[in-house]
Design an enzyme around this catalytic site. Structure first.
Site, PDB file in Angstrom:
ATOM      1  N   ARG A  73       0.833  -1.389  -0.218  1.00  0.00           N
ATOM      2  CA  ARG A  73      -0.056  -0.155  -0.112  1.00  0.00           C
ATOM      3  C   ARG A  73       0.557   1.189  -0.086  1.00  0.00           C
ATOM      4  NH1 ARG A  73      -2.324  -3.409   3.941  1.00  0.00           N
ATOM      5  NH2 ARG A  73      -4.366  -4.317   2.970  1.00  0.00           N
ATOM      6  N   LYS A  95       3.315  11.419 -11.262  1.00  0.00           N
ATOM      7  CA  LYS A  95       2.144  10.719 -12.203  1.00  0.00           C
ATOM      8  C   LYS A  95       3.100   9.345 -12.374  1.00  0.00           C
ATOM      9  CE  LYS A  95      -0.861  13.631 -14.998  1.00  0.00           C
ATOM     10  NZ  LYS A  95      -0.799  14.173 -16.153  1.00  0.00           N
ATOM     11  N   GLU A 137      10.541  19.327 -24.559  1.00  0.00           N
ATOM     12  CA  GLU A 137       9.629  19.859 -23.187  1.00  0.00           C
ATOM     13  C   GLU A 137      10.250  20.999 -22.392  1.00  0.00           C
ATOM     14  OE1 GLU A 137       7.053  18.015 -22.349  1.00  0.00           O
ATOM     15  OE2 GLU A 137       7.460  15.798 -23.298  1.00  0.00           O
ATOM     16  N   LYS A 179       7.485  23.074 -13.151  1.00  0.00           N
ATOM     17  CA  LYS A 179       6.541  21.784 -12.992  1.00  0.00           C
ATOM     18  C   LYS A 179       6.266  21.561 -11.596  1.00  0.00           C
ATOM     19  CE  LYS A 179       5.371  17.249 -14.412  1.00  0.00           C
ATOM     20  NZ  LYS A 179       5.624  16.009 -15.108  1.00  0.00           N
ATOM     21  N   GLU A 189      -4.846  17.395 -11.287  1.00  0.00           N
ATOM     22  CA  GLU A 189      -5.461  18.200 -12.630  1.00  0.00           C
ATOM     23  C   GLU A 189      -6.877  18.278 -12.414  1.00  0.00           C
ATOM     24  OE1 GLU A 189      -3.493  16.560 -15.858  1.00  0.00           O
ATOM     25  OE2 GLU A 189      -4.850  17.581 -17.443  1.00  0.00           O
ATOM     26  N   ARG A 194      -2.662  22.227 -14.105  1.00  0.00           N
ATOM     27  CA  ARG A 194      -1.712  21.298 -14.490  1.00  0.00           C
ATOM     28  C   ARG A 194      -1.970  20.963 -16.036  1.00  0.00           C
ATOM     29  NH1 ARG A 194       0.432  15.794 -11.305  1.00  0.00           N
ATOM     30  NH2 ARG A 194       2.139  15.422 -13.123  1.00  0.00           N
ATOM     31  N   ASN A 198       0.060  20.266 -20.879  1.00  0.00           N
ATOM     32  CA  ASN A 198      -0.363  19.360 -21.911  1.00  0.00           C
ATOM     33  C   ASN A 198      -0.107  20.258 -23.378  1.00  0.00           C
ATOM     34  OD1 ASN A 198      -1.041  17.193 -20.568  1.00  0.00           O
ATOM     35  ND2 ASN A 198      -3.159  17.817 -20.246  1.00  0.00           N
ATOM     36  N   HIS A 201       0.767  18.655 -26.460  1.00  0.00           N
ATOM     37  CA  HIS A 201       0.509  17.268 -26.477  1.00  0.00           C
ATOM     38  C   HIS A 201      -0.818  16.784 -27.133  1.00  0.00           C
ATOM     39  CE1 HIS A 201       3.996  17.642 -23.948  1.00  0.00           C
ATOM     40  NE2 HIS A 201       4.136  16.497 -23.527  1.00  0.00           N
ATOM     41  N   HIS A 205       0.652  13.604 -28.997  1.00  0.00           N
ATOM     42  CA  HIS A 205       0.270  12.271 -28.798  1.00  0.00           C
ATOM     43  C   HIS A 205      -0.600  11.521 -29.977  1.00  0.00           C
ATOM     44  CE1 HIS A 205       0.003  12.987 -24.111  1.00  0.00           C
ATOM     45  NE2 HIS A 205       1.238  12.375 -24.496  1.00  0.00           N
ATOM     46  N   HIS A 218       8.962  10.781 -28.617  1.00  0.00           N
ATOM     47  CA  HIS A 218       7.647  11.492 -27.840  1.00  0.00           C
ATOM     48  C   HIS A 218       8.200  13.214 -28.193  1.00  0.00           C
ATOM     49  CE1 HIS A 218       5.147  13.087 -24.838  1.00  0.00           C
ATOM     50  NE2 HIS A 218       5.852  13.524 -24.272  1.00  0.00           N
TER      51      HIS A 218
HETATM   52  N1  LIG Z   1       5.364  10.623 -15.035  1.00  0.00           N
HETATM   53  C1  LIG Z   1       5.260  11.677 -15.951  1.00  0.00           C
HETATM   54  O1  LIG Z   1       4.740  12.620 -15.812  1.00  0.00           O
HETATM   55  C2  LIG Z   1       5.808  11.653 -17.390  1.00  0.00           C
HETATM   56  C3  LIG Z   1       5.946  12.752 -18.207  1.00  0.00           C
HETATM   57  C4  LIG Z   1       6.515  12.556 -19.441  1.00  0.00           C
HETATM   58  C5  LIG Z   1       6.992  10.962 -19.941  1.00  0.00           C
HETATM   59  N2  LIG Z   1       6.510  10.217 -19.324  1.00  0.00           N
HETATM   60  C6  LIG Z   1       7.188   8.717 -19.590  1.00  0.00           C
HETATM   61  O2  LIG Z   1       8.486   8.863 -19.730  1.00  0.00           O
HETATM   62  C7  LIG Z   1       8.916   7.812 -20.689  1.00  0.00           C
HETATM   63  C8  LIG Z   1      10.021   8.258 -21.523  1.00  0.00           C
HETATM   64  O3  LIG Z   1      10.872   8.596 -20.854  1.00  0.00           O
HETATM   65  P1  LIG Z   1      12.475   8.956 -21.281  1.00  0.00           P
HETATM   66  O4  LIG Z   1      12.222   9.970 -22.537  1.00  0.00           O
HETATM   67  O5  LIG Z   1      13.437   9.231 -20.503  1.00  0.00           O
HETATM   68  O6  LIG Z   1      12.678   7.353 -22.153  1.00  0.00           O
HETATM   69  P2  LIG Z   1      13.293   6.171 -21.576  1.00  0.00           P
HETATM   70  O7  LIG Z   1      13.410   5.796 -20.118  1.00  0.00           O
HETATM   71  O8  LIG Z   1      12.885   5.104 -22.537  1.00  0.00           O
HETATM   72  O9  LIG Z   1      15.044   6.307 -21.887  1.00  0.00           O
HETATM   73  C9  LIG Z   1      15.397   6.765 -23.583  1.00  0.00           C
HETATM   74  C10 LIG Z   1      16.587   5.676 -23.591  1.00  0.00           C
HETATM   75  O10 LIG Z   1      17.928   6.471 -23.009  1.00  0.00           O
HETATM   76  C11 LIG Z   1      18.617   5.392 -22.121  1.00  0.00           C
HETATM   77  N3  LIG Z   1      19.168   6.179 -21.165  1.00  0.00           N
HETATM   78  C12 LIG Z   1      18.676   6.736 -19.787  1.00  0.00           C
HETATM   79  N4  LIG Z   1      19.737   7.302 -19.345  1.00  0.00           N
HETATM   80  C13 LIG Z   1      20.672   7.303 -20.047  1.00  0.00           C
HETATM   81  C14 LIG Z   1      22.007   7.960 -19.995  1.00  0.00           C
HETATM   82  N5  LIG Z   1      22.334   8.727 -18.940  1.00  0.00           N
HETATM   83  N6  LIG Z   1      22.920   7.772 -20.869  1.00  0.00           N
HETATM   84  C15 LIG Z   1      22.610   6.845 -21.896  1.00  0.00           C
HETATM   85  N7  LIG Z   1      21.306   6.438 -22.229  1.00  0.00           N
HETATM   86  C16 LIG Z   1      20.460   6.395 -21.169  1.00  0.00           C
HETATM   87  C17 LIG Z   1      17.423   4.449 -21.791  1.00  0.00           C
HETATM   88  O11 LIG Z   1      18.135   3.344 -21.539  1.00  0.00           O
HETATM   89  C18 LIG Z   1      16.580   4.202 -23.093  1.00  0.00           C
HETATM   90  O12 LIG Z   1      17.213   3.559 -23.880  1.00  0.00           O
HETATM   91  C19 LIG Z   1       7.646   7.170 -21.388  1.00  0.00           C
HETATM   92  O13 LIG Z   1       7.120   6.050 -20.987  1.00  0.00           O
HETATM   93  C20 LIG Z   1       6.542   8.414 -20.998  1.00  0.00           C
HETATM   94  O14 LIG Z   1       5.317   7.764 -20.905  1.00  0.00           O
HETATM   95  C21 LIG Z   1       6.094  10.488 -17.679  1.00  0.00           C
HETATM   96 ZN   LIG Z   2       5.759  15.046 -22.770  1.00  0.00          ZN
END
Ligand SMILES: NC(=O)c1ccc[n+]([C@@H]2O[C@H](COP(=O)([O-])OP(=O)(O)OC[C@H]3O[C@@H](n4cnc5c(N)ncnc54)[C@H](O)[C@@H]3O)[C@@H](O)[C@H]2O)c1
Ligand SMILES: [Zn+2]
Length: 316
Positions: A73, A95, A137, A179, A189, A194, A198, A201, A205, A218
């Site tokens: 939990r 999130k 972003e 943020k 939201e 919040r 978007n 986005h 998306h 993305h």
């Molecule tokens: N929670 C939220 O508010 C929120 C907001 C935006 C995006 N997201 C989510 O985030 C995810 C995307 O995140 P991301 O863009 O970080 O992608 P990711 O986590 O897939 O990382 C991208 C790539 O970079 C590599 N990597 C990570 N750190 C590294 C480093 N220091 N050096 C070299 N390579 C490295 C990873 O292994 C991967 O291959 C999606 O699932 C998306 O839905 C969540």
């Molecule tokens: Zn985004």
């Protein structure tokens, strides 16, 4: 590469450490991976007090935060984001979640980390494409909330986009604060505060979905979504052509795309209609009046949306 060092530091502080590696793709954000990690955790956690440290990009952060939110939990967790996108965006705001075949982030919770620790040194090994994703972003934050940051990016784009640590540190601090401030006013939201995160986005998306997540990543899709939102803002007479041009120029300087590849107009429009930001039959867009000033508008005529998307399509 950083794992060994991380283990040493944690052990030196008297903590027991157990690593769980997950594959570095979106596929790891699944309920199956979450259950597998949780079962491992349950075996390790006999009478111990545990916390989770998410070390990686947004995939790892979303997955680890989700696990922390449901295991027993809720147990404490810390975000140590290693991508620019995770440092300025996904690690902040609470999130968490995993994907289903039916859609992204369909299972999840809002669950805040105890600490977010961002270090620009992690970004040295990041690919250029992944850096640009985070920059999209960053540009979004500057447009919606911080015109000084926008001017800073314009003036220092060479250093920023080349990954100079001082400039990166500056922009990560600014974006994290933007943020965190927004989320602390409207965590769930509910007050349309919040919602401004978007910006770019809604169509972004749709562009990702229209190519089944195999075309633009993305950040690239968000850059295109920002351009569409800025075109619509101009069309409905909110935004000046001069500011729209500055936005397009910064996206170009960041090396982000200005044309959609691998998706048709209809595919983008259809994906757009399936988007959860549609409330009932109404569409809802975050638009801009000026740098730092947003306005949420509902029911934009479809013709205007189509025209703005069409402008971003490569001629067949
Ligand atoms: N929670 C939220 O508010 C929120 C907001 C935006 C995006 N997201 C989510 O985030 C995810 C995307 O995140 P991301 O863009 O970080 O992608 P990711 O986590 O897939 O990382 C991208 C790539 O970079 C590599 N990597 C990570 N750190 C590294 C480093 N220091 N050096 C070299 N390579 C490295 C990873 O292994 C991967 O291959 C999606 O699932 C998306 O839905 C969540
Ligand atoms: Zn985004």
């Amino acid at each position: 590469m950083f794992g060994g060092r991380l283990e040493k530091i944690l052990k030196a502080s008297g903590l027991g450490v157990r690593f769980k590696l997950v594959a570095d793709t979106e596929k790891s954000k699944s309920i199956e991976t979450a259950v597998s990690v949780i079962r491992d955790l349950a075996h390790y956690d006999r009478r111990k007090q545990v916390f989770i440290l998410a070390f990686g990009g947004g995939v790892v952060g979303d997955l680890a935060g989700f696990i922390a939110s449901i295991y027993k939990r809720g147990i404490p967790y810390i975000q140590v984001p290693t991508t620019l996108l995770a440092q300025v965006d996904s690690a902040i705001g609470g999130k968490t979640g995993v994907d289903l075949a039916e859609g992204k982030n369909l299972i999840g919770a809002i669950y805040q980390p105890r600490l977010v620790l961002s270090d620009v040194r992690f970004l040295k090994t990041l690919s250029r494409r992944q850096m640009r994703t985070g920059l999209a972003e960053v540009i979004k934050y500057a447009i919606i909330k911080d015109k000084e940051l926008f001017s800073y990016l314009e003036a220092r784009y060479n250093d920023v986009f080349r990954g100079s640590p001082d400039e990166l540190q500056h922009i990560i601090k600014r974006c994290s604060k933007i943020k965190a401030d927004i989320v602390s006013c409207d965590e769930r939201e509910e007050k349309k505060i919040r919602t401004i995160l978007n910006f770019g986005h809604t169509v972004g998306h749709a562009i990702e979905a229209a190519s089944s997540y195999k075309g633009h990543n993305h950040g690239e899709a968000i850059a295109l979504g920002i351009l569409v939102a800025s075109d619509i803002s101009q069309k409905v007479k909110l935004l000046s052509a001069k500011t729209a041009q500055r936005i397009e120029n910064l996206i170009r300087l960041a090396g982000l795309p200005r044309k959609i590849k691998k998706a048709s107009l209809d595919a983008v429009i259809n994906a757009h209609y399936r988007d959860k930001k549609f409330i009932g039959a109404k569409n809802r867009f975050v638009l801009i009046e000026a740098l730092g000033k947003t306005k949420i508008i509902e029911n934009i005529p479809l013709g205007i949306i189509r025209e703005a998307i069409r402008k971003r399509l490569n001629p067949a």
